[in-house]
Design a protein around this motif. Structure first.
Motif, PDB file in Angstrom:
ATOM      1  N   VAL A  47      -1.339 -13.424   5.608  1.00 54.02           N
ATOM      2  CA  VAL A  47      -2.132 -12.485   6.395  1.00 54.02           C
ATOM      3  C   VAL A  47      -1.664 -11.055   6.177  1.00 54.02           C
ATOM      4  CG1 VAL A  47      -2.629 -11.693   8.757  1.00 54.02           C
ATOM      5  CG2 VAL A  47      -2.791 -14.123   8.207  1.00 54.02           C
ATOM      6  N   LEU A  48      -0.344 -10.857   6.208  1.00 53.32           N
ATOM      7  CA  LEU A  48       0.193  -9.496   6.040  1.00 53.32           C
ATOM      8  C   LEU A  48      -0.099  -8.946   4.657  1.00 53.32           C
ATOM      9  CD1 LEU A  48       3.604  -9.775   7.914  1.00 53.32           C
ATOM     10  CD2 LEU A  48       1.438  -8.850   8.726  1.00 53.32           C
ATOM     11  N   GLU A  49      -0.105  -9.807   3.655  1.00 54.98           N
ATOM     12  CA  GLU A  49      -0.474  -9.363   2.300  1.00 54.98           C
ATOM     13  C   GLU A  49      -1.910  -8.867   2.273  1.00 54.98           C
ATOM     14  OE1 GLU A  49       0.176 -12.198  -0.736  1.00 54.98           O
ATOM     15  OE2 GLU A  49       2.322 -12.400  -0.345  1.00 54.98           O
ATOM     16  N   GLU A  50      -2.774  -9.547   3.025  1.00 56.24           N
ATOM     17  CA  GLU A  50      -4.181  -9.153   3.072  1.00 56.24           C
ATOM     18  C   GLU A  50      -4.345  -7.827   3.834  1.00 56.24           C
ATOM     19  OE1 GLU A  50      -8.461 -10.998   4.555  1.00 56.24           O
ATOM     20  OE2 GLU A  50      -6.807 -12.350   4.085  1.00 56.24           O
ATOM     21  N   LEU A  51      -3.443  -7.582   4.789  1.00 57.41           N
ATOM     22  CA  LEU A  51      -3.538  -6.349   5.579  1.00 57.41           C
ATOM     23  C   LEU A  51      -2.936  -5.153   4.853  1.00 57.41           C
ATOM     24  CD1 LEU A  51      -2.531  -7.642   9.139  1.00 57.41           C
ATOM     25  CD2 LEU A  51      -4.826  -7.330   8.196  1.00 57.41           C
ATOM     26  N   THR A  52      -2.077  -5.413   3.872  1.00 59.07           N
ATOM     27  CA  THR A  52      -1.396  -4.319   3.176  1.00 59.07           C
ATOM     28  C   THR A  52      -2.343  -3.629   2.204  1.00 59.07           C
ATOM     29  OG1 THR A  52       0.707  -5.514   3.329  1.00 59.07           O
ATOM     30  CG2 THR A  52       0.551  -3.720   1.715  1.00 59.07           C
ATOM     31  N   PRO A  53      -2.535  -2.327   2.337  1.00 60.10           N
ATOM     32  CA  PRO A  53      -3.428  -1.621   1.399  1.00 60.10           C
ATOM     33  C   PRO A  53      -2.870  -1.684  -0.030  1.00 60.10           C
ATOM     34  CG  PRO A  53      -2.882  -0.254   3.309  1.00 60.10           C
ATOM     35  CD  PRO A  53      -1.961  -1.430   3.344  1.00 60.10           C
ATOM     36  N   THR A  54      -3.749  -1.856  -0.974  1.00 53.68           N
ATOM     37  CA  THR A  54      -3.338  -1.859  -2.388  1.00 53.68           C
ATOM     38  C   THR A  54      -3.584  -0.495  -3.000  1.00 53.68           C
ATOM     39  OG1 THR A  54      -5.512  -2.669  -3.051  1.00 53.68           O
ATOM     40  CG2 THR A  54      -3.795  -4.327  -2.629  1.00 53.68           C
ATOM     41  N   GLY A  55      -2.750  -0.174  -4.041  1.00 53.94           N
ATOM     42  CA  GLY A  55      -2.795   1.120  -4.702  1.00 53.94           C
ATOM     43  C   GLY A  55      -4.176   1.621  -4.959  1.00 53.94           C
TER      44      GLY A  55
END
Length: 465
Positions: free
Chosen positions: A457-465
């Motif tokens: 879930v946190l990976e999905e919430l983390t904005p990507t470059g």
């Protein structure tokens, strides 16, 4: 002259809902009488449903393997000594019934065996098996009489070749083939049990997917596991009749002209509330067109001092729900306070593998306007699952994308019905995915799946470059 006794609360039905209602009122110092028409307390849950079916499920798993190859038991009655299993199931059933009776007696609750029938909205007559009649006048009444299998028009359930969810427990051998009509909880549970025991099982379902009230991922997971073990699921199919060939097979005809053959047929097309015998009209009550009683948020019927809980008020018709409803109804009746925040009740489905859910499904969360983030943990990536040879399954977290708060949990696989309670507590406590990540879990355990899914879930919430 009929003897009449005054009580504070009269409970009609000794199943899980009635028992918890009676105990809650007794602990509040009220005089309580519980009326049970069966041979002993426990209701359909203990004697014909939840307890015996779950005991049979456990025995099937024990007898047919301890790993992901479940379902390779062999053929029919040669594979499993079902009569021996029934003896163990009966022992579990009797033991739990004794436990429930002891709880009631320990709390000073009177138990009346007989059939209850309203005389007025405050008076119920109870007729014993020998014909003696006693009347009880109660300040409050809780209807918890449960349900029985529905017999749809056009299907003659003879309890020999064509069975319902009560009579299937009377089988003395494992049938070589079984057609299950229905795609609800009872249908899917028995289908997977008998598939594991060695029957060739076909589910004929009118709906496009089984267990339609669940997250679609759970429904799909059930079908995948069922068919991988050799079962067959037939969606959007309408059975129109059943004929016995007089020797060894039933012919189950479908609306499209096709048919299936099976030595036994289980008709699991719903249940109906046990209400007609109560003479509801004398209390100013009437069942709905679906044969159920309508209640408000406090479980009160339209006659405010009469409450109804469990199967007689409709879905989800699970023991878990009935027990909580019984407790809440009795607490309200005696003027006690009821805590808020118990809306996230868990649901456990004891299929093989088992399934569980609490809170919102992914689609429900989106429908309610949440921006959703989903995290999954596969059991085949958990050390405990590898050790136990139970790698089939997964855990799914549904979270609010804005803050990571847990909205719902769905689980398929080993111990799902136990694991779900971690999610229940997390939802009640307002936890987010961060809370799971920042807490340590014993290793190796299945509970670690919550942390793995939260990381996703946190990976999905983390904005990507």
């Amino acid at each position: 002259m009929t003897k009449r006794t005054k009580v504070d609360l009269l409970v009609l039905g000794g199943g899980p809902g009635g028992q918890k209602a009676a105990i809650a009122a007794a602990k509040a110092g009220r005089r309580v009488i519980l009326v049970e028409s069966g041979r002993d307390v426990g209701g359909a849950c203990v004697h014909k449903g939840t307890i015996p079916s779950k005991a049979l499920r456990q025995l099937a798993v024990e007898a047919c393997g301890d790993d992901d190859t479940l379902g390779d038991a062999g053929e029919g009655e040669r594979a499993i000594p079902l009569a021996e299993m029934k003896t163990r199931v009966d022992a579990v059933r009797a033991g739990h019934s004794r436990f429930m009776r002891a709880q009631l007696e320990r709390n000073g609750i009177g138990i009346e065996r007989g059939r209850g029938r309203f005389e007025t909205d405050h008076v119920v007559s109870v007729t014993t098996p020998r014909g003696a009649v006693t009347e009880f006048e109660a300040e409050h009444i809780i209807i918890a009489t449960g349900s029985r299998p529905r017999e749809p028009d056009g299907f003659s359930i003879n309890h020999e070749h064509v069975l319902d969810s009560d009579s299937i427990l009377s089988l003395s051998y494992v049938p070589d083939s079984l057609v299950v009509l229905g795609g609800g909880v009872i249908a899917c549970e028995y289908a997977s049990i008998f598939l594991t025991l060695g029957s060739q099982v076909t589910i004929v379902d009118r709906a496009p997917r089984p267990l339609a009230f669940l997250d679609p991922d759970l429904s799909a997971g059930y079908v995948e596991a069922f068919e991988r073990r050799g079962g067959r699921y037939v969606p959007e199919a309408q059975a129109t009749g059943i004929e016995w060939d007089g020797f060894s097979k039933n012919m189950v005809a479908l609306a499209d002209g096709s048919f299936f053959e099976a030595s036994k047929v289980l008709v699991a097309l719903g249940r109906v509330g046990c209400l007609p015998e109560l003479a509801l009209e004398r209390a100013g009550l009437e069942a709905s067109s679906r044969g159920l009683l309508e209640v408000d948020q406090d479980l009160r019927t339209r006659v405010p001092h009469i409450y109804a809980v469990g199967d007689v008020i409709g879905p989800p018709a699970l023991a878990t729900t009935a027990m909580e409803q019984g407790r809440r109804a009795a607490t309200h009746a005696v003027g006690g306070s009821i805590a808020e925040g118990v809306s996230a009740l868990p649901v456990g489905i004891y299929t093989i593998p088992d399934m569980a859910t609490v809170g919102l499904s992914e689609s429900e969360a989106r429908d309610q306007g949440f921006e959703v983030a989903v995290g999954r943990a596969r059991f085949d990536e958990l050390a405990r699952a590898l050790i136990n040879h139970r790698t089939e399954g997964w855990l799914k977290l549904v979270s609010d994308r804005t803050n990571g708060r847990i909205l719902g949990v769905q689980i398929l696989g080993e111990n799902a019905t136990d694991l779900i309670h971690v999610g229940q507590v997390a939802i009640h406590a307002g936890w987010s995915a961060d809370d799971f990540v920042e807490n340590a879990f014993n290793f190796p355990t299945f509970t670690e799946a919550y942390r793995v899914a939260s990381l996703a879930v946190l990976e999905e919430l983390t904005p990507t470059g």
